[in-house]
Design a protein around this motif. Sequence first.
Motif, PDB file in Angstrom:
ATOM      1  N   GLY A 170       0.810  -1.206   0.000  1.00 21.20           N
ATOM      2  CA  GLY A 170       0.000   0.000   0.000  1.00 21.20           C
ATOM      3  C   GLY A 170       0.841   1.253   0.000  1.00 21.20           C
ATOM      4  N   ALA A 171       0.214   2.341  -0.435  1.00 24.16           N
ATOM      5  CA  ALA A 171       0.868   3.654  -0.415  1.00 24.16           C
ATOM      6  C   ALA A 171      -0.170   4.724  -0.693  1.00 24.16           C
ATOM      7  N   TYR A 172      -0.010   5.848  -0.022  1.00 21.20           N
ATOM      8  CA  TYR A 172      -0.817   7.038  -0.285  1.00 21.20           C
ATOM      9  C   TYR A 172      -2.320   6.763  -0.304  1.00 21.20           C
ATOM     10  N   GLY A 173      -2.768   6.067   0.741  1.00 16.95           N
ATOM     11  CA  GLY A 173      -4.202   5.865   0.927  1.00 16.95           C
ATOM     12  C   GLY A 173      -4.781   4.639   0.268  1.00 16.95           C
ATOM     13  N   LEU A 174      -3.984   3.900  -0.509  1.00 17.59           N
ATOM     14  CA  LEU A 174      -4.483   2.708  -1.205  1.00 17.59           C
ATOM     15  C   LEU A 174      -3.724   1.476  -0.753  1.00 17.59           C
ATOM     16  N   ILE A 194      -7.229  11.228  -2.246  1.00 15.91           N
ATOM     17  CA  ILE A 194      -6.436  12.403  -1.921  1.00 15.91           C
ATOM     18  C   ILE A 194      -5.561  12.138  -0.697  1.00 15.91           C
ATOM     19  N   PHE A 195      -4.298  12.499  -0.779  1.00 13.77           N
ATOM     20  CA  PHE A 195      -3.383  12.407   0.355  1.00 13.77           C
ATOM     21  C   PHE A 195      -2.701  13.761   0.522  1.00 13.77           C
ATOM     22  N   SER A 196      -2.070  13.963   1.660  1.00 13.36           N
ATOM     23  CA  SER A 196      -1.585  15.296   2.040  1.00 13.36           C
ATOM     24  C   SER A 196      -0.660  15.918   0.996  1.00 13.36           C
ATOM     25  N   GLU A 197       0.306  15.146   0.499  1.00 17.08           N
ATOM     26  CA  GLU A 197       1.236  15.704  -0.486  1.00 17.08           C
ATOM     27  C   GLU A 197       0.540  16.089  -1.787  1.00 17.08           C
ATOM     28  N   MET A 220      -3.047  20.311  -6.303  1.00 18.56           N
ATOM     29  CA  MET A 220      -4.414  20.354  -6.828  1.00 18.56           C
ATOM     30  C   MET A 220      -4.806  21.774  -7.254  1.00 18.56           C
ATOM     31  N   LYS A 221      -4.243  22.198  -8.356  1.00 19.73           N
ATOM     32  CA  LYS A 221      -4.571  23.487  -8.959  1.00 19.73           C
ATOM     33  C   LYS A 221      -4.817  23.260 -10.445  1.00 19.73           C
ATOM     34  N   PRO A 222      -6.033  23.271 -10.931  1.00 21.52           N
ATOM     35  CA  PRO A 222      -7.283  23.515 -10.197  1.00 21.52           C
ATOM     36  C   PRO A 222      -7.669  22.319  -9.329  1.00 21.52           C
ATOM     37  N   VAL A 280       2.830  10.814  -7.644  1.00 24.51           N
ATOM     38  CA  VAL A 280       3.306   9.731  -6.779  1.00 24.51           C
ATOM     39  C   VAL A 280       4.688   9.257  -7.236  1.00 24.51           C
ATOM     40  N   SER A 281       4.854   9.107  -8.531  1.00 25.01           N
ATOM     41  CA  SER A 281       6.145   8.661  -9.072  1.00 25.01           C
ATOM     42  C   SER A 281       7.243   9.664  -8.742  1.00 25.01           C
TER      43      SER A 281
END
Length: 356
Positions: free
Chosen positions: A130-134, A195-198, A203-205, A217-218
């Motif tokens: 797992g990583a970043y919420g998954l 969605i994860f903190s980093e 997220m623009k937009p 992530v990569s």
Amino acid sequence: MYKIKYFSNLSIKDLNTFRVDLTAKKIIFIKNIKSLIYILQICKLYQIPHLILGEGSNVLFLKNYQGIIIVNRIKGIKIVEKSNNWLLHVFSGEKWHDLVKYTLNLGILGLENSALIPGCIGSAAIQNIGAYGLEFKDVCHYVDVMSFKNNSIIRMNKNSCKFSYRNSIFKNQYYSECVVIAVGIKLSKKWQPLIFSELENHMKPKFISAHQIFNIVSKIRTKNLPNLKKIGNAGSFFKNPIIKKKHAEKLICLYNIPYYPQSDGLIKISGGWLIEHCNLKNIQIGDAAIYQKKKLILINKKKATPQEILQLAQIIYRHVLKKFNIHLEPEVDFIGSIKKIKTSDLFTLKNKKIIY
């Protein structure tokens, strides 16, 4: 009878991501189930120790292996489209990151948060990667395993796999009873970003695509984690500990420690923070060291022996236990000369002689 590629008494340095330079009596590459059954029957008949390996991304060999290492290269991906879901049947020798890229390019979304996790599909199920919420359990539909007793293939549904944090029934009770042949993955067509903190900083937009998440992530993993091609490692050596709420509250009162409440009332603590605050920053045993960007990762800088890596891990374990009364649990499997070694035989508060 079967076309099987094998080697004798060769180095296993390229078969484990820690890149420890040991040997195995025999190394056999198998590409189909029939070949696997054939080799397992020989091992059973002549009582030959054997180990089934994918990319070797979650093991630490402690000695030369006195048996057969069976390298799983059983590959294939089958996809079935349903009205609301995509159903994937993936054989265990496929690389996880290759699957993430493959599905994303086909417009099948949902695995992007797990980009660049090393290892094969079989270990994804065993470790519940797992990583970043998954986590793997979030997309798992079933796991097909083959019994060592009669070579029959059994389909286990998700609930039977006993998935937990970096754990499953295949890592424990079923470790010596079966091998993962394939997994079923179920992905919804109604994609929603995890969605994860980093990710929030990018997220623009507000809208973000699966391809963007994959790239982010990569980029994060490439920046923060050691390059497996240059620095030997097995990812996080220890798990982030999950402890009782009462114990966590005491620590939170004493230290500004990162913590994450779990759905079952327990508290997950940052293992990297614990190591960092044990004054172990510059400790090094031979060529075994702590990766400075991520303290849960132990690295082989060049020619570390398995004993040096293990000794470093034991020192970290003892320091964290003494200071915080927390038992760090290794994420890697330890392989001795003929079998897997129990973690409890290797890690203790007392300065015992290294057992392997």
